[in-house]
Scaffold this active site. Structure first.
Site, PDB file in Angstrom:
ATOM      1  N   ASN A   1      67.942  25.356  34.070  1.00  0.00           N
ATOM      2  CA  ASN A   1      69.366  25.129  33.802  1.00  0.00           C
ATOM      3  C   ASN A   1      69.859  26.087  32.726  1.00  0.00           C
ATOM      4  O   ASN A   1      69.144  26.410  31.773  1.00  0.00           O
ATOM      5  CB  ASN A   1      69.658  23.664  33.449  1.00  0.00           C
ATOM      6  CG  ASN A   1      68.832  23.117  32.303  1.00  0.00           C
ATOM      7  OD1 ASN A   1      67.680  23.485  32.119  1.00  0.00           O
ATOM      8  ND2 ASN A   1      69.421  22.219  31.540  1.00  0.00           N
TER       9      ASN A   1
ATOM     10  N   GLU B   1      73.236  26.614  30.362  1.00  0.00           N
ATOM     11  CA  GLU B   1      74.475  25.962  29.905  1.00  0.00           C
ATOM     12  C   GLU B   1      75.448  26.967  29.304  1.00  0.00           C
ATOM     13  O   GLU B   1      75.163  28.151  29.194  1.00  0.00           O
ATOM     14  CB  GLU B   1      74.106  24.859  28.904  1.00  0.00           C
ATOM     15  CG  GLU B   1      73.248  23.786  29.552  1.00  0.00           C
ATOM     16  CD  GLU B   1      72.940  22.617  28.637  1.00  0.00           C
ATOM     17  OE1 GLU B   1      73.131  22.727  27.410  1.00  0.00           O
ATOM     18  OE2 GLU B   1      72.488  21.578  29.165  1.00  0.00           O
TER      19      GLU B   1
ATOM     20  N   CYS C   1      72.686  23.964  37.112  1.00  0.00           N
ATOM     21  CA  CYS C   1      71.425  23.219  37.103  1.00  0.00           C
ATOM     22  C   CYS C   1      70.237  24.110  37.486  1.00  0.00           C
ATOM     23  O   CYS C   1      70.390  25.096  38.225  1.00  0.00           O
ATOM     24  CB  CYS C   1      71.492  22.062  38.097  1.00  0.00           C
ATOM     25  SG  CYS C   1      72.688  20.800  37.653  1.00  0.00           S
TER      26      CYS C   1
ATOM     27  N   GLU D   1      67.663  23.489  39.510  1.00  0.00           N
ATOM     28  CA  GLU D   1      67.285  23.533  40.925  1.00  0.00           C
ATOM     29  C   GLU D   1      68.241  24.381  41.755  1.00  0.00           C
ATOM     30  O   GLU D   1      67.844  25.013  42.723  1.00  0.00           O
ATOM     31  CB  GLU D   1      67.142  22.126  41.516  1.00  0.00           C
ATOM     32  CG  GLU D   1      68.343  21.225  41.424  1.00  0.00           C
ATOM     33  CD  GLU D   1      68.373  20.388  40.142  1.00  0.00           C
ATOM     34  OE1 GLU D   1      68.311  20.971  39.053  1.00  0.00           O
ATOM     35  OE2 GLU D   1      68.487  19.151  40.249  1.00  0.00           O
TER      36      GLU D   1
ATOM     37  N   CYS E   1      71.270  16.133  40.646  1.00  0.00           N
ATOM     38  CA  CYS E   1      72.652  15.656  40.518  1.00  0.00           C
ATOM     39  C   CYS E   1      73.357  15.767  41.868  1.00  0.00           C
ATOM     40  O   CYS E   1      72.845  16.366  42.819  1.00  0.00           O
ATOM     41  CB  CYS E   1      73.394  16.443  39.444  1.00  0.00           C
ATOM     42  SG  CYS E   1      73.991  18.062  40.006  1.00  0.00           S
TER      43      CYS E   1
ATOM     44  N   CYS F   1      73.925  19.338  43.237  1.00  0.00           N
ATOM     45  CA  CYS F   1      72.682  19.935  43.755  1.00  0.00           C
ATOM     46  C   CYS F   1      72.298  19.312  45.098  1.00  0.00           C
ATOM     47  O   CYS F   1      71.811  20.007  45.989  1.00  0.00           O
ATOM     48  CB  CYS F   1      71.553  19.785  42.739  1.00  0.00           C
ATOM     49  SG  CYS F   1      71.790  20.835  41.298  1.00  0.00           S
TER      50      CYS F   1
HETATM   51  N1  THU Z   1      70.722  19.332  35.049  1.00  0.00           N
HETATM   52  C1  THU Z   1      69.934  20.013  35.922  1.00  0.00           C
HETATM   53  O1  THU Z   1      69.504  21.138  35.652  1.00  0.00           O
HETATM   54  N2  THU Z   1      69.659  19.409  37.112  1.00  0.00           N
HETATM   55  C2  THU Z   1      70.118  18.190  37.493  1.00  0.00           C
HETATM   56  O2  THU Z   1      69.971  17.805  38.641  1.00  0.00           O
HETATM   57  C3  THU Z   1      70.759  17.326  36.488  1.00  0.00           C
HETATM   58  C4  THU Z   1      71.286  18.027  35.299  1.00  0.00           C
HETATM   59  C5  THU Z   1      71.046  19.978  33.777  1.00  0.00           C
HETATM   60  C6  THU Z   1      72.495  20.329  33.630  1.00  0.00           C
HETATM   61  C7  THU Z   1      72.635  20.358  32.136  1.00  0.00           C
HETATM   62  O3  THU Z   1      72.251  21.637  31.668  1.00  0.00           O
HETATM   63  C8  THU Z   1      71.622  19.347  31.628  1.00  0.00           C
HETATM   64  O4  THU Z   1      70.739  19.119  32.708  1.00  0.00           O
HETATM   65  C9  THU Z   1      72.225  18.015  31.207  1.00  0.00           C
HETATM   66  O5  THU Z   1      73.042  17.500  32.188  1.00  0.00           O
END
Ligand code: THU
Length: 133
Positions: free
Chosen positions: A42, A44, A53, A55, A89, A92
């Site tokens: 991930n 940000e 994210c 994945e 999420c 995704c």
């Molecule tokens: N995140 C992911 O990388 N994958 C997911 O399926 C859920 C959330 C990341 C996004 C963000 O950088 C952090 O987790 C918190 O939400």
């Protein structure tokens, strides 16, 4: 490569997560049928909505390199030491609905537990290109 090894690869990707806002790191590894692996973590942003994210980064890397759903054997998605494994999420899941085959194993791990699922199981009754016909 078995699922345990694939999870290990996903943990390598997790090390590259850029998550200064949530401090929640996610790593992913796509294993292709020819043995090629693609990694994602991930990433940000100060404008929170711009985060991507782990994945999604991994599967986009596979597609960006010419691989397609029929070339993909499995994807592992990991979080580090969380109480439960981290399920993808909603965004995704929608991406996987388009970019993974129905039964492609989605391997989730928190370093302790391993759960193997697929997109049909975690996104039933999905909206897809079929609905646009
Ligand atoms: N995140 C992911 O990388 N994958 C997911 O399926 C859920 C959330 C990341 C996004 C963000 O950088 C952090 O987790 C918190 O939400």
């Amino acid at each position: 490569m078995d699922y345990k090894e694939l999870v290990k690869e996903a943990f390598k990707a997790l090390e590259n997560a850029y998550a200064p806002y949530s401090n929640f790191k996610v790593g992913a590894c796509v294993l292709c049928k020819d043995g090629t692996t693609f990694y994602g973590a991930n990433v940000e942003n100060a404008s929170y909505g711009a985060a991507v994210c782990g994945e999604r980064n991994a599967i986009f890397a596979a597609y960006s390199n010419g691989y397609r759903k029929e070339d993909i054997k499995a994807i592992a998605i990991v979080t580090n030491g969380t109480k439960n494994v981290g399920y993808p999420c909603g965004i995704c899941r929608q991406v996987f609905c388009e970019l993974l085959e129905d039964e492609t194993p989605i391997v989730l791990s928190n370093g302790t537990d391993i759960v193997i699922t697929n997109i049909i199981e975690i996104l039933p009754n999905s909206f897809s290109s079929k609905d646009l016909e």
